[in-house]
Design a protein around this motif. Structure first.
Motif, mmCIF file in Angstrom:
data_model
loop_
_atom_site.group_PDB
_atom_site.id
_atom_site.type_symbol
_atom_site.label_atom_id
_atom_site.label_comp_id
_atom_site.label_asym_id
_atom_site.label_seq_id
_atom_site.Cartn_x
_atom_site.Cartn_y
_atom_site.Cartn_z
ATOM 1 N N ILE A 23 -13.788 4.885 -7.106
ATOM 2 C CA ILE A 23 -13.181 6.133 -6.168
ATOM 3 C C ILE A 23 -11.656 5.895 -5.848
ATOM 4 O O ILE A 23 -10.915 6.442 -5.546
ATOM 5 N N GLY A 24 -11.377 4.427 -6.311
ATOM 6 C CA GLY A 24 -10.085 3.895 -6.085
ATOM 7 C C GLY A 24 -8.940 4.254 -6.902
ATOM 8 O O GLY A 24 -9.194 4.789 -8.072
ATOM 9 N N ILE A 25 -7.829 4.065 -6.525
ATOM 10 C CA ILE A 25 -6.510 4.237 -7.466
ATOM 11 C C ILE A 25 -6.050 3.056 -7.808
ATOM 12 O O ILE A 25 -5.907 2.902 -9.216
ATOM 13 N N ARG A 26 -5.651 2.127 -6.947
ATOM 14 C CA ARG A 26 -5.311 1.030 -7.359
ATOM 15 C C ARG A 26 -6.107 -0.421 -6.905
ATOM 16 O O ARG A 26 -6.993 0.260 -5.831
ATOM 17 N N GLY A 27 -6.061 -1.313 -7.329
ATOM 18 C CA GLY A 27 -6.832 -2.457 -6.684
ATOM 19 C C GLY A 27 -6.487 -3.804 -6.739
ATOM 20 O O GLY A 27 -5.293 -4.365 -7.664
ATOM 21 N N TYR A 28 -6.792 -4.843 -5.898
ATOM 22 C CA TYR A 28 -6.384 -6.005 -5.950
ATOM 23 C C TYR A 28 -7.933 -6.948 -6.030
ATOM 24 O O TYR A 28 -8.829 -6.355 -5.247
ATOM 25 N N VAL A 86 0.765 -1.152 -0.082
ATOM 26 C CA VAL A 86 0.029 -0.025 -0.057
ATOM 27 C C VAL A 86 0.916 1.261 -0.044
ATOM 28 O O VAL A 86 1.606 1.435 0.874
ATOM 29 N N LYS A 87 0.683 1.976 -0.979
ATOM 30 C CA LYS A 87 1.492 3.318 -0.944
ATOM 31 C C LYS A 87 0.952 4.616 -0.384
ATOM 32 O O LYS A 87 -0.166 4.390 -0.183
ATOM 33 N N ALA A 88 1.649 5.361 0.232
ATOM 34 C CA ALA A 88 1.402 6.279 1.164
ATOM 35 C C ALA A 88 0.311 7.218 0.370
ATOM 36 O O ALA A 88 0.592 7.754 -0.801
ATOM 37 N N GLY A 89 -0.778 7.742 0.883
ATOM 38 C CA GLY A 89 -1.862 8.582 0.252
ATOM 39 C C GLY A 89 -2.577 8.105 -0.765
ATOM 40 O O GLY A 89 -3.143 8.840 -1.562
ATOM 41 N N GLU A 90 -2.902 6.862 -0.873
ATOM 42 C CA GLU A 90 -3.598 6.080 -2.016
ATOM 43 C C GLU A 90 -5.037 5.667 -1.452
ATOM 44 O O GLU A 90 -4.979 5.452 -0.266
ATOM 45 N N ILE A 91 -5.950 5.187 -2.435
ATOM 46 C CA ILE A 91 -7.047 4.405 -1.937
ATOM 47 C C ILE A 91 -6.725 3.082 -2.781
ATOM 48 O O ILE A 91 -6.941 2.952 -3.843
ATOM 49 N N LEU A 92 -6.594 2.131 -1.918
ATOM 50 C CA LEU A 92 -6.448 0.628 -2.343
ATOM 51 C C LEU A 92 -7.636 0.215 -2.151
ATOM 52 O O LEU A 92 -8.224 0.161 -1.275
ATOM 53 N N ILE A 93 -8.021 -0.500 -3.276
ATOM 54 C CA ILE A 93 -9.466 -1.297 -3.363
ATOM 55 C C ILE A 93 -9.162 -2.873 -3.325
ATOM 56 O O ILE A 93 -8.260 -3.158 -3.960
ATOM 57 N N ILE A 94 -9.785 -3.602 -2.314
ATOM 58 C CA ILE A 94 -9.814 -4.954 -2.436
ATOM 59 C C ILE A 94 -10.997 -5.507 -2.485
ATOM 60 O O ILE A 94 -11.853 -5.355 -2.056
ATOM 61 N N ILE A 95 -11.301 -6.350 -3.795
ATOM 62 C CA ILE A 95 -12.610 -6.957 -4.076
ATOM 63 C C ILE A 95 -12.441 -8.475 -4.017
ATOM 64 O O ILE A 95 -11.326 -8.759 -4.359
ATOM 65 N N GLY A 96 -13.612 -9.216 -3.879
ATOM 66 C CA GLY A 96 -13.405 -10.697 -3.930
ATOM 67 C C GLY A 96 -14.906 -11.186 -3.441
ATOM 68 O O GLY A 96 -15.520 -10.314 -2.714
ATOM 69 N N ALA A 97 -14.845 -12.447 -3.487
ATOM 70 C CA ALA A 97 -16.151 -13.081 -3.206
ATOM 71 C C ALA A 97 -16.132 -13.028 -1.650
ATOM 72 O O ALA A 97 -15.064 -12.948 -1.129
ATOM 73 N N VAL A 151 -5.556 -12.691 -7.241
ATOM 74 C CA VAL A 151 -5.542 -13.301 -8.573
ATOM 75 C C VAL A 151 -5.501 -12.256 -9.647
ATOM 76 O O VAL A 151 -5.034 -12.521 -11.040
ATOM 77 N N LEU A 152 -5.512 -10.908 -9.159
ATOM 78 C CA LEU A 152 -5.321 -9.725 -10.210
ATOM 79 C C LEU A 152 -4.736 -8.684 -9.531
ATOM 80 O O LEU A 152 -5.401 -8.405 -8.482
ATOM 81 N N ASP A 153 -4.162 -7.786 -10.114
ATOM 82 C CA ASP A 153 -4.026 -6.361 -9.557
ATOM 83 C C ASP A 153 -3.625 -5.608 -10.610
ATOM 84 O O ASP A 153 -3.214 -5.998 -11.750
ATOM 85 N N GLY A 154 -3.782 -4.147 -10.110
ATOM 86 C CA GLY A 154 -3.572 -3.192 -11.278
ATOM 87 C C GLY A 154 -4.209 -2.003 -10.868
ATOM 88 O O GLY A 154 -4.688 -1.831 -9.677
#
Lengths: 355, 261
Positions: free
Chosen positions: B206-211, B25-36, B219-222
């Motif tokens: 609203i996110g910047i990056r996600g997993y 997680v980088k400082a100052g970002e919004i990281l989204i984690i999705i999954g079932a 299984v996926l990031d970007g």
């Protein structure tokens, strides 16, 4: 009529002590959903700790040595593992505490030779005894309850059952099972109005219990630690997520509870003598909390006074009819009746369960 | 700011929940984690915040580092005090029987000082709906107000990083939108945010990056944009894929592909 008033009055005074017992159960139940079945043993141990300090009671050197060794092991272990102190610091600290305990139990506190005024002696020994009882409660929590944090409350309740037997055996080993004379010699405040007579000891018991009860409530509802305790009572996980150290809060609650039980124990011992079998008085807390509601602090007060009155009435009006010993049964009958009408106790929160 | 390396977490000594999860997680970002459901998102947050002990979980492998320093095995309160990581649990983690004001005070327990009053004013400015209800029991507030209170409580701990676990759970779409606006504002004020969401579309917007998590693995990031446009994610999380391609055969194909990822 005078008879009735007399009975009611003494019932209320004893009831205040029972209310304190109920409070101890309620705060532990609220914070960890555990019923502390070892309350009787906490009561005896608290009283014996006070007894040691106040009456300068000593025990043989080998028993004192064993006690000191246990305390040493406990403190060095806790300081080393729990507080993450180095062994170099933890071992000496444990040794100091162990040695202190040994000295107090072997040599006694020598208060009686230093201070002649019995009231002053009481004023010094009472807080010290309560502190010792509180520390003892905290120790018990560390060893038995903390490892079970986050598990089912039933597990903890069963642990307290076993703990009760263990502590009772310990007390018998250390102090024996004979009766110790217990006389606090507090200033005489006997109240005599017309034909009414209230003895000094029950009045002192009522007053001191009421003061301690008030202090605990003020602590719970007026301080930030009390707020943390109330928050933790609701949900340990949520409290931890918001930076409240739930483990320490639980330690605090057990300490406070043991402290209050000790007050009740000292006051009850003062009515007669102190001995191991007195632990059964602690179980009087069961009708108190069940009548008042397991999770209500005000309920503990109401339940305590009701049980006290019920006992006094049964003793004065039913026992002379030939039912000797009915006094001890009456609170449980009252409990049955209350539970028929209100299954959650008089002031308990009604839990909503959907079927 | 936060790096997770080859994390493996097991519940009750047998149930393996996270396998080899690495992320940063980088400082100052919004990281989204999705999954079932059951993919291990909540477990990840619990592990990072140090709450995993409480749920009888163990880290058997890997490390969690905060600015290069390992925080594995630290207590939840220590992690919060030293590193400013606050975990907002799912399902509105508020104290029902305390009033809203008491809730805010309780949350500031770990840093009790004179500034509490001004901080509370700030929270009431952020969430004006809470101000008139200060002395109401929090359990009686509406769902949206409760979630706002939960975030307000988290802010009372002065976090540098917020771990939000499904803040939109059980909220109406409009309230969710309002909430996500607030989250974006918080992020602008300098708080790093890790957001776990079922509501994938709104979150990724609203996110910047996600997993993307799947049975305990990443299984996926970007970037959020990439994930939004990914065919598989579109099909299985956003539900906006081509209608005819949703046959059982394709689901199997996806599963097979997932294994190789």
């Amino acid at each position: 009529m005078i008879d009735l008033l007399q009975t009611l009055g003494s019932g209320v005074l004893v009831g205040l002590v029972y209310a304190l017992l109920g409070l101890c159960i309620v705060i532990i139940f609220k914070s960890s959903e555990t019923f502390n079945f070892a309350i009787g043993e906490f009561l005896i141990i608290g009283s014996f700790l006070f007894y040691t300090l106040f009456f300068n009671e000593t025990i043989p050197w080998y028993k004192a040595l064993q006690l000191g060794a246990v305390i040493f092991l406990f403190f060095s272990f806790i300081l080393f593992y729990d507080k993450n102190l180095r062994l170099r610091i933890a071992l000496p600290l444990g040794m100091v505490t162990g040695f202190l305990i040994f000295c107090v139990f072997f040599f006694g506190l020598k208060l009686s030779s230093l201070i002649t005024s019995s009231f002053l002696r009481f004023a010094i020994a009472f807080p010290l005894g309560l502190l010792a009882a509180g520390l003892f409660g905290a120790m018990v929590e560390r060893v038995t309850i903390k490892p079970l944090l986050g598990r089912s409350p039933i597990a903890m309740t069963i642990v307290t059952l076993g703990l009760g037997f263990f502590l009772r055996a310990c007390v018998q080993l250390i102090w024996g099972s004979h009766a110790y004379p217990f006389f606090l010699d507090l200033p005489d405040i006997t109240v005599e109005v017309g034909d009414l007579l209230f003895l000094s000891d029950p009045i002192w018991a009522g007053i001191i219990s009421l003061i301690i009860f008030g202090l605990v409530i003020a602590f719970l509802f007026r301080t930030r630690w009390g707020l943390a305790i109330r928050a933790t009572s609701e949900d340990q996980a949520k409290a931890m997520a918001f930076g409240i150290n739930a483990r320490f809060i639980l330690l605090l609650v057990w300490g406070i509870s043991a402290l209050c039980i000790a007050v009740a124990g000292i006051m009850i011992s003062n009515f007669g003598a102190l001995q191991v079998s007195m632990g059964f008085v602690g179980l009087r807390a069961i009708p108190v909390v069940l009548i008042g509601g397991m999770d209500s602090i005000g309920g503990a007060m109401a339940g305590g006074i009701l049980v006290g009155i019920c006992e006094a009435l049964a003793g004065a009006y039913v026992e002379p009819l030939g039912l000797v010993g009915f006094k001890a049964v009456a609170p449980y009958l009252l409990l049955l009746i209350v539970l028929f009408i209100r299954p959650y106790g008089l002031f308990g929160t009604v839990r909503i369960e959907r079927v | 700011m936060l790096t997770v390396e080859n994390l493996r977490v097991v519940y009750h000594d047998v149930i393996s929940v996270l396998n080899d999860v690495s992320l940063d997680v980088k400082a100052g970002e919004i990281l989204i984690i999705i999954g079932a459901n059951g993919a291990g998102k909540t477990t990840l947050l619990r592990t990072v915040s140090g709450m995993i002990d409480f749920y009888d979980g163990d880290i058997i492998e890997g490390d969690i580092k905060m600015e290069g320093v390992s925080i594995r095995g630290l207590d939840a309160t220590d992690i919060m005090k030293r590193y400013g990581v606050t975990y907002v649990m799912e399902d509105r983690p508020i104290f029902w029987y305390l009033t809203i004001e008491e809730n805010l005070k309780a949350a500031s327990f770990s840093r009790w000082n004179k500034q509490i009053k001004t901080d509370m004013e700030k929270i009431y400015d952020y969430f004006p709906v809470l101000r008139p209800q200060q002395n109401k029991k929090a359990g009686y507030a509406s769902g949206g107000e409760q979630q706002m209170l939960a975030i307000g409580m988290a802010l009372m701990t002065r976090p540098k990083m917020l771990l939000l676990d499904e803040p939109s759970l059980g909220l109406a779409p409009l309230v969710t939108e309002e909430l996500f606006d607030i989250i974006r504002q918080l992020n602008r004020s300098g708080i790093t945010i890790v957001l776990v969401e079922q509501n994938a579309h709104a979150a990724l917007n609203i996110g910047i990056r996600g997993y993307v998590f799947e049975t305990g693995r990443i299984v996926l990031d970007g970037t959020a944009q990439e994930i939004l446009e990914n065919e598989d994610v579109k099909e299985f999380y956003l539900g906006s894929g081509e209608r005819e391609s949703k046959s059982y055969k394709d689901a199997k194909r996806y599963k097979r592909r997932k294994r190789w990822l």
